[in-house]
Design an enzyme around this catalytic site. Sequence first.
Site, PDB file in Angstrom:
ATOM      1  N   HIS A  42      38.028  39.247  42.499  1.00 34.04           N
ATOM      2  CA  HIS A  42      37.957  40.610  43.020  1.00 34.04           C
ATOM      3  C   HIS A  42      36.836  41.397  42.329  1.00 34.04           C
ATOM      4  O   HIS A  42      35.989  42.026  42.993  1.00 34.04           O
ATOM      5  CB  HIS A  42      39.309  41.297  42.788  1.00 34.04           C
ATOM      6  CG  HIS A  42      39.382  42.706  43.269  1.00 34.04           C
ATOM      7  ND1 HIS A  42      39.942  43.064  44.477  1.00 34.04           N
ATOM      8  CD2 HIS A  42      38.961  43.879  42.699  1.00 34.04           C
ATOM      9  CE1 HIS A  42      39.867  44.371  44.632  1.00 34.04           C
ATOM     10  NE2 HIS A  42      39.279  44.894  43.559  1.00 34.04           N
ATOM     11  N   GLU A  43      36.814  41.340  41.002  1.00 31.30           N
ATOM     12  CA  GLU A  43      35.816  42.115  40.250  1.00 31.30           C
ATOM     13  C   GLU A  43      34.422  41.510  40.353  1.00 31.30           C
ATOM     14  O   GLU A  43      33.426  42.237  40.293  1.00 31.30           O
ATOM     15  CB  GLU A  43      36.246  42.217  38.782  1.00 31.30           C
ATOM     16  CG  GLU A  43      37.548  42.973  38.564  1.00 31.30           C
ATOM     17  CD  GLU A  43      37.501  44.389  39.118  1.00 31.30           C
ATOM     18  OE1 GLU A  43      36.412  45.007  39.121  1.00 31.30           O
ATOM     19  OE2 GLU A  43      38.551  44.881  39.563  1.00 31.30           O
TER      20      GLU A  43
END
Length: 494
Positions: free
Chosen positions: A146-147
């Site tokens: 996600h990051e």
Amino acid sequence: MIPIPVVVCVLGGWCVIYLADTLLRSSSSLKASYEDWLMSYGLSISPFHMRWQTALFNRLFYSWGRWKPRFLYLWFSIGMVFGIVAMFGSVVLLGKTLMQTLTLMITEAPAVQNDRMLQVVVPGVNLPISQLTYFFTAILISGVIHEVGHGVAAIREQVRFNGFGIFIFIVYPGAFVDLFTTHLQLISPVQQLRIFCAGVWHNFVLGVASLIVLFLLPAILFPFYYTGVGALVTEVTEDSPANGPRGLFVGDLVTNLQDCSVRGVEDWNSCLGEISRKTQIGYCINAATLQQLSFPARVYRRLDGTVECCSNSSLTDVCFSYSNNLDSHLYACLPARKAIEASQVCRTNMDCQKDFVPSLCVTPSLENQTRLIRVKHPPNVDMLFVGHPMHLQYTVSLSSFVPRHNFLSIDLPVVIETMCKYLISLSGALAVINAVPCFALDGQWILNSFLEATLASLIVEKQNRELVGFLILLAGSALLAANVALGLWMVTAR
């Protein structure tokens, strides 16, 4: 429930860490060196929260963010569209889940509970302790992917990337990226959307990739494992009814449950479900054999109305009911293994009329929901199980993958399969939750940028646009909070 020693260790560990941090910060002689040490390693500590940030991966992130600019532009533009759709879709999904939860609270209908797409997961309550490694690993992988999406998208849009980090909140791991806020505010709303939507987009891609791996796993592992021949036993719990000298053992290959063929784990689960739903199946026994094996016994009714004709202390005998031409309610106490081990299954006496040998269909007379199940696992003797079918399902772990060679692990396919399932569910859940227009989530920034990109010409005053965004965020936060609160209550308090 969560074991008390685990709770004590977690709370005690955090108390020790926070106490040590407080003492070192309050020490006049150690404060400066301690804070320098924390800063040099990028560590920060607060109650039940620890984070680590580093610039070690900056060069890697910049190489990813500058790789094939046109492809990344298309990639994150698709992600932007997906993120906007996901923002609206998450609201619909949370609204539907909330209505299902309220319906379940009122009617207590089990079918509604099974249809709920989103459920609160509490380790030790509705998540087995044995699955915690998969759970936390999948959360960490989903958070990192996600990051990475945010970081690469930010570099693609010329926003300065300061660093990447990992945190632990109580026991839950996660990741984050540090972006230069001033650069982020100077770019256009569409560019901001590409960055803010990249996280949920990458979670969606991770979920799809895991689904593809799960679907292709038999083909991927084909050189080492074969499938479609049965369900391989990988674990039998100590308290399992299947545990014993004539029970199931690790490495056994289950091929049949009653007359239901088992070619894999899905068949095992569906066969047990079918056995649980249908009435107890019977077994064909030669009339002469029935007379020979049966012995006189007192017949009485149990509290649930079923009939018992064997001694309560017997571990090998089972009461069977049958009918003949003269009487439709006859009972006989028979040694179960001798009576049914080599018998074909039946529903009526007509199913047993073969080879002109007089045979009768005898059915175990058991308590409601209790079944006698014949489990075939050649070359071993059939296992006879008496109990609720779900007890067999919950206490025996199986795999559809059978090793081609003895040196191959029977657990490897299970590990890969289970991890893929957790990545699909948790990465998908992270995408849905982060897309919700809620304070402190990606959905907040997606909504704000979306309103700036679409309503700037309709609502000229920025304060009015911010007010609209605030009201939507308030509603989205309330919707998410209601789902979490009621979900926790459904899991823990009921």
